[in-house]
Structure formats: structure tokens, C-alpha cells
Write an enzyme that holds these catalytic residues in place. Structure first.
Site, PDB file in Angstrom:
ATOM      1  N   ARG A 185       0.822  -1.217   0.000  1.00 32.75           N
ATOM      2  CA  ARG A 185       0.000   0.000   0.000  1.00 32.75           C
ATOM      3  C   ARG A 185       0.856   1.268   0.000  1.00 32.75           C
ATOM      4  O   ARG A 185       0.453   2.282  -0.561  1.00 32.75           O
ATOM      5  CB  ARG A 185      -0.936  -0.003   1.205  1.00 32.75           C
ATOM      6  N   LYS A 202     -19.889 -17.088   1.869  1.00 29.89           N
ATOM      7  CA  LYS A 202     -21.349 -17.049   2.047  1.00 29.89           C
ATOM      8  C   LYS A 202     -22.093 -16.298   0.951  1.00 29.89           C
ATOM      9  O   LYS A 202     -21.608 -15.314   0.416  1.00 29.89           O
ATOM     10  CB  LYS A 202     -21.658 -16.362   3.376  1.00 29.89           C
ATOM     11  N   GLY A 247      -9.719  -8.610  -0.760  1.00 30.00           N
ATOM     12  CA  GLY A 247      -8.567  -9.004   0.056  1.00 30.00           C
ATOM     13  C   GLY A 247      -8.143 -10.442  -0.126  1.00 30.00           C
ATOM     14  O   GLY A 247      -6.970 -10.737  -0.405  1.00 30.00           O
ATOM     15  N   GLY A 290     -13.770  -4.002   0.623  1.00 32.70           N
ATOM     16  CA  GLY A 290     -15.148  -3.522   0.768  1.00 32.70           C
ATOM     17  C   GLY A 290     -15.504  -2.467  -0.271  1.00 32.70           C
ATOM     18  O   GLY A 290     -16.624  -2.454  -0.803  1.00 32.70           O
TER      19      GLY A 290
HETATM   20  P1  AMP Z   1     -15.310 -13.993   1.549  1.00 34.51           P
HETATM   21  O1  AMP Z   1     -14.689 -13.132   2.595  1.00 34.51           O
HETATM   22  O2  AMP Z   1     -16.754 -14.236   1.701  1.00 34.51           O
HETATM   23  O3  AMP Z   1     -14.898 -13.574   0.134  1.00 34.51           O
HETATM   24  O4  AMP Z   1     -14.692 -15.441   1.781  1.00 34.51           O
HETATM   25  C1  AMP Z   1     -13.335 -15.741   1.579  1.00 34.51           C
HETATM   26  C2  AMP Z   1     -13.069 -17.020   2.294  1.00 34.51           C
HETATM   27  O5  AMP Z   1     -13.940 -18.023   1.829  1.00 34.51           O
HETATM   28  C3  AMP Z   1     -11.675 -17.555   2.113  1.00 34.51           C
HETATM   29  O6  AMP Z   1     -10.949 -17.358   3.280  1.00 34.51           O
HETATM   30  C4  AMP Z   1     -11.884 -19.039   1.830  1.00 34.51           C
HETATM   31  O7  AMP Z   1     -11.112 -19.873   2.662  1.00 34.51           O
HETATM   32  C5  AMP Z   1     -13.354 -19.237   2.151  1.00 34.51           C
HETATM   33  N1  AMP Z   1     -13.962 -20.347   1.390  1.00 34.51           N
HETATM   34  C6  AMP Z   1     -13.934 -20.573   0.074  1.00 34.51           C
HETATM   35  N2  AMP Z   1     -14.569 -21.708  -0.231  1.00 34.51           N
HETATM   36  C7  AMP Z   1     -15.019 -22.232   0.926  1.00 34.51           C
HETATM   37  C8  AMP Z   1     -15.756 -23.413   1.259  1.00 34.51           C
HETATM   38  N3  AMP Z   1     -16.145 -24.282   0.326  1.00 34.51           N
HETATM   39  N4  AMP Z   1     -16.043 -23.615   2.565  1.00 34.51           N
HETATM   40  C9  AMP Z   1     -15.648 -22.740   3.499  1.00 34.51           C
HETATM   41  N5  AMP Z   1     -14.958 -21.611   3.242  1.00 34.51           N
HETATM   42  C10 AMP Z   1     -14.650 -21.355   1.966  1.00 34.51           C
END
Ligand code: AMP
Length: 419
Positions: free
Chosen positions: A35, A221, A377, A400
Site C-alpha cells: 500500500r 457465504k 482481500g 469492501g
Molecule cells: P469472503 O470473505 O466471503 O470472500 O470469503 C473468503 C473465504 O472463503 C476464504 O478465506 C476461503 O477460505 C473461504 N472459502 C472458500 N470456499 C469455501 C468453502 N467451500 N467452505 C468454506 N470456506 C470457503
């Protein structure tokens, strides 16, 4: 609107909102200066044109005033090294020292202000409220901090002749230094090079994408990605959904997902997204198979199974080989690619193959002439882990901020400069 390339900085003091929120180790040393390096072109431009610079940023999330571990003093050696110029420091961004040091700046000189978030006024959110505070007390505290935020912002603005926002990572926040300060510089406010580059890259993808346009959304999620999915759906030809969200979709369709991440309260949303995709003619691609594990661990036992038939006690932690082939085919035919969110738990090598395959497919498509934008990130950490960041068209520094921009929300930090 002023621009950094057209503005005359000669003899002017520029206050620049940078994102120096860098990771530090226990000794207070910078462990990743990405950064800081990203802000250098803007700072150099002002100095080279005969101006002086006041740098302001936040670092971490201090919640109770000054704390050494959040002091920007720690980063001075790194900024000096990257910039090749000595950096003076004001250890209180509101102190008499800050005002006198800013006033005494000569062309070519740089002053760094201490962490803005040592003051609640930067974010404009009350601090130190008792846990059992009544709604009235909360409202009064909010009103008080909003009132003193005006003075805080005015004082920051008084240090300079012009304002540059080069902190894309905080552009989705309507804070004193990221948005409110702009009003004091109606004709003397502009984006820095980093912000300009980010906006150009994202606008190229969102406003005028070469077709076919494919978005790849992963992560854990559905609930955190709904608005992004809905906004992108109107623009893309192909939508690849991977990662933990897969299982909410599969379960909503009646599948068996074992212990995989699943959000039953999002079933209706998931079914609605599938319906919308059909209506809009969007090719929505979900992983057909999964790498399932019997524990959330790199050493877990694994098996490949259909993503809608995962045995009890097992959880899908990566996409399987059939999904990888399907994703590769779609990505390989794309002319514009946007990727946010790993498709597996890439932090563990056992479950990084799917994300690695996506990265390879995106790199191959880019080599054939597609425009690829990667951001968020985790996704940036993922592409860095594979050492492929310089083989895609653009890697966004925004987390974000990028997501909100992709949702179609006007970012306060952007609006404050443009209006
Ligand atoms: P997000 O912050 O929602 O973009 O989620 C990123 C995180 O999702 C990463 O740290 C991944 O380890 C996690 N991730 C990706 N696929 C899966 C999965 N099938 N089950 C659980 N966590 C996951």
C-alpha cells in the site's frame, strides 16, 4: 473537475489521503509495504511539480485514542525508503505542532500526520459508550461527535491548499479525511493516480466490457454477496459461482450437502438468483463436483463427490475436477473477466487446487487478449500466493470498496471529488 495531471502544484501544499493501513509485526516493522508503494507515484508527482505534501491515513482500528501499536510513526522508515525523501512527523494530527509544521512546509518536503483514527471524529462514530447506554444517550453521543467532526475536518483542511484522495480502500467510507474534507476544496480536489487507476479499471469492466463478460464470484457465504450478484447479473454473459456459496444453492435445489457451509435462510434468495439468471439469459455455472473433507484441516481425508451429494460428516472445501474443466471452458472464451472470491479454502494447500485452476485459466485468457480484473482481500492474497499477480490485467487494492462499487453503490470518497 481538477485532475492530478492538469493541476499546478507549484508552491502549493497538498494534503493527501493515503491508505497506509499496512500490517506490522510485534516489533512495529512493516511486513507488507504494497500500500505504501501504491501511493508513491502520487506523492512524487506533487513533489516533482514544486509542491509539498501532508500525508494522512488511518492504521488499524484504535478505539480508545492514541496507542503505540497503531502509531504511524512505525512506518516512517519504509515511506522514506520508498520515496527517497525525508519524512517529518506530527504526533497529533490536531496538535499545534501539526499546524505549524504544515505551515512551514517548503516545496519538496513531506509531513506525515499521526493516525487519524486516534480521534473518534475521523469516523464520526461515538466511542466509550457504556454497554447499557440508552437509545437517547447513544443519539446524544452521536450528535456530539458529528458536531465536533466538523471542526476536526475543517482543521485538517486548514493545513493545505489542495486535497488529493488516493485511498481507494477506504473510499466506501464517508469519513472526515475520505469524503467530508473535499467540501473545503471546491476547485482544488482531485483523485490520486491509484484512485484514478482503480476507477478506470472497474469502470472499464462495469460500463463497457468486451463480450463475453464472465464474473467469477467465490468466498464463503451467499448472504455477503447477494447485492453484487444481483448487480453483476444485469451485465455479464457468464456467472461462475463457487466457494462455500455453492452449497446453499445446491441445498436450495434439494441436494445433500453434509456439513458444508449452508445458509437455509438464503434458500429463497438462491432460487430467485437462479430464476433471474434464466430470465436474463445469463449462463450461471455452479460447481458440479466438490472436494469434500472429513475435517476443516489441511490433513483431513478427502474425496471427490457431486456437490449435491456430500455424505454426512463431510464438507465441501474446494471445487472438483469436473467443475475446474467447466470453469476453464467458460473463462477461456471470455473477453472480460472479473474475479472476486476464492472458490475453495485456498489458505490450505489441500483445498487450493480449484482457486489455482481459476487463476491459471484467467492468466491464459489474459495472455490471449482478455481484460481481467481481480479484487478483494482474499482474492489478492490468493493470486499473490500463486505468484500470478503480474499476469492479469489489473489487481484492485479495494476490498469492501470494490464490492460496494460492484454493487452499483456510489462510493462517498468518489462522489465527494466528482460532485
Ligand atoms: P469472503 O470473505 O466471503 O470472500 O470469503 C473468503 C473465504 O472463503 C476464504 O478465506 C476461503 O477460505 C473461504 N472459502 C472458500 N470456499 C469455501 C468453502 N467451500 N467452505 C468454506 N470456506 C470457503
Amino acid at each position: 473537475m481538477a485532475t492530478i495531471d492538469s493541476y499546478d502544484f507549484k508552491g502549493k501544499r497538498a494534503i493527501i489521503r493515503v491508505d497506509f493501513n499496512v500490517p506490522l509485526n510485534e516489533k512495529g516493522e512493516v511486513t507488507d509495504d504494497t500500500r505504501i508503494r501504491a501511493a508513491i507515484p502520487t506523492i512524487k508527482k506533487v513533489l516533482d511539480e514544486g509542491g509539498s505534501v501532508i500525508l494522512m491515513s488511518h492504521l488499524g482500528r484504535p478505539k480508545k485514542g492514541p496507542e503505540d501499536k497503531f502509531s504511524l510513526r512505525h512506518i516512517i522508515p519504509t515511506v522514506e525508503k520508498r520515496l527517497g525523501v525525508k519524512v517529518d512527523f506530527a504526533d497529533d494530527c490536531m496538535g499545534a505542532d501539526a499546524a505549524s509544521k504544515a505551515a512551514a512546509l517548503k516545496p519538496g518536503q513531506v509531513l506525515l500526520l499521526e493516525n487519524l483514527r486516534f480521534y473518534a471524529e475521523e469516523e464520526g462514530k461515538p466511542r466509550g459508550l457504556a454497554e447499557d447506554a440508552t437509545d437517547e444517550e447513544k443519539a446524544a453521543a452521536k450528535k456530539a461527535v458529528k458536531a465536533s467532526q466538523k471542526e476536526f475536518t475543517k482543521k485538517l483542511a486548514s493545513y493545505a491548499d489542495c486535497y488529493i484522495n488516493d485511498a481507494f480502500g477506504t473510499a466506501h467510507r464517508a469519513h472526515a479525511s475520505t469524503a467530508l474534507i473535499a467540501e473545503y476544496f471546491p476547485n482544488d480536489k482531485m483523485f490520486g493516480y491509484l484512485m484514478e487507476g482503480e476507477l478506470k479499471a472497474i469502470d472499464k469492466v462495469l460500463q463497457n466490457p468486451a463480450k463475453p463478460f464472465t464474473a467469477i464470484l467465490g468466498g464463503s457465504k451467499v448472504s455477503t454477496k447477494i447485492s453484487v450478484i444481483e448487480n453483476l447479473m444485469k451485465r455479464v454473459d457468464n456467472l461462475i459461482l463457487g466457494g462455500g456459496m455453492t452449497y446453499t444453492f445446491k441445498a436450495a435445489l434439494g441436494g445433500k450437502v453434509g456439513q458444508s457451509i449452508c445458509e437455509p435462510d438464503q434458500f429463497d434468495t438462491a432460487l430467485n438468483i437462479l430464476k433471474q439468471a434464466k430470465e436474463l439469459g445469463v449462463n450461471l455455472v455452479l460447481a458440479e463436483d466438490a472436494v469434500a473433507a472429513d475435517a476443516f484441516s489441511n490433513d483431513a481425508n478427502t474425496q471427490v463427490c457431486p456437490s449435491d451429494n456430500i455424505p454426512d460428516g463431510w464438507e465441501g472445501l474446494d471445487v472438483g475436477p469436473k467443475a475446474i474443466d467447466a470453469f476453464d471452458k467458460v473463462i477461456g472464451e471470455s473477453k472480460t473477466i472479473l474475479w472476486n472470491g476464492p472458490v475453495g479454502v485456498f489458505e490450505m494447500d489441500t483445498f487450493a487446487k480449484g482457486s489455482r485452476a481459476i487463476a491459471d485459466s484467467v492468466v491464459a485468457a489474459t495472455a490471449k487478449g482478455a481484460y481481467s480484473l481481480i479484487g478483494g482481500g482474499d482474492t489478492v492474497a490468493c493470486i499473490n500466493k500463486f505468484g500470478l499477480a503480474d499476469k492479469v490485467s489489473y489487481v484492485s487494492t479495494g476490498g469492501g470498496a470494490l464490492l460496494e462499487y460492484m454493487e452499483g453503490i456510489e462510493l462517498p470518497g468518489v462522489a465527494a471529488i466528482r460532485k
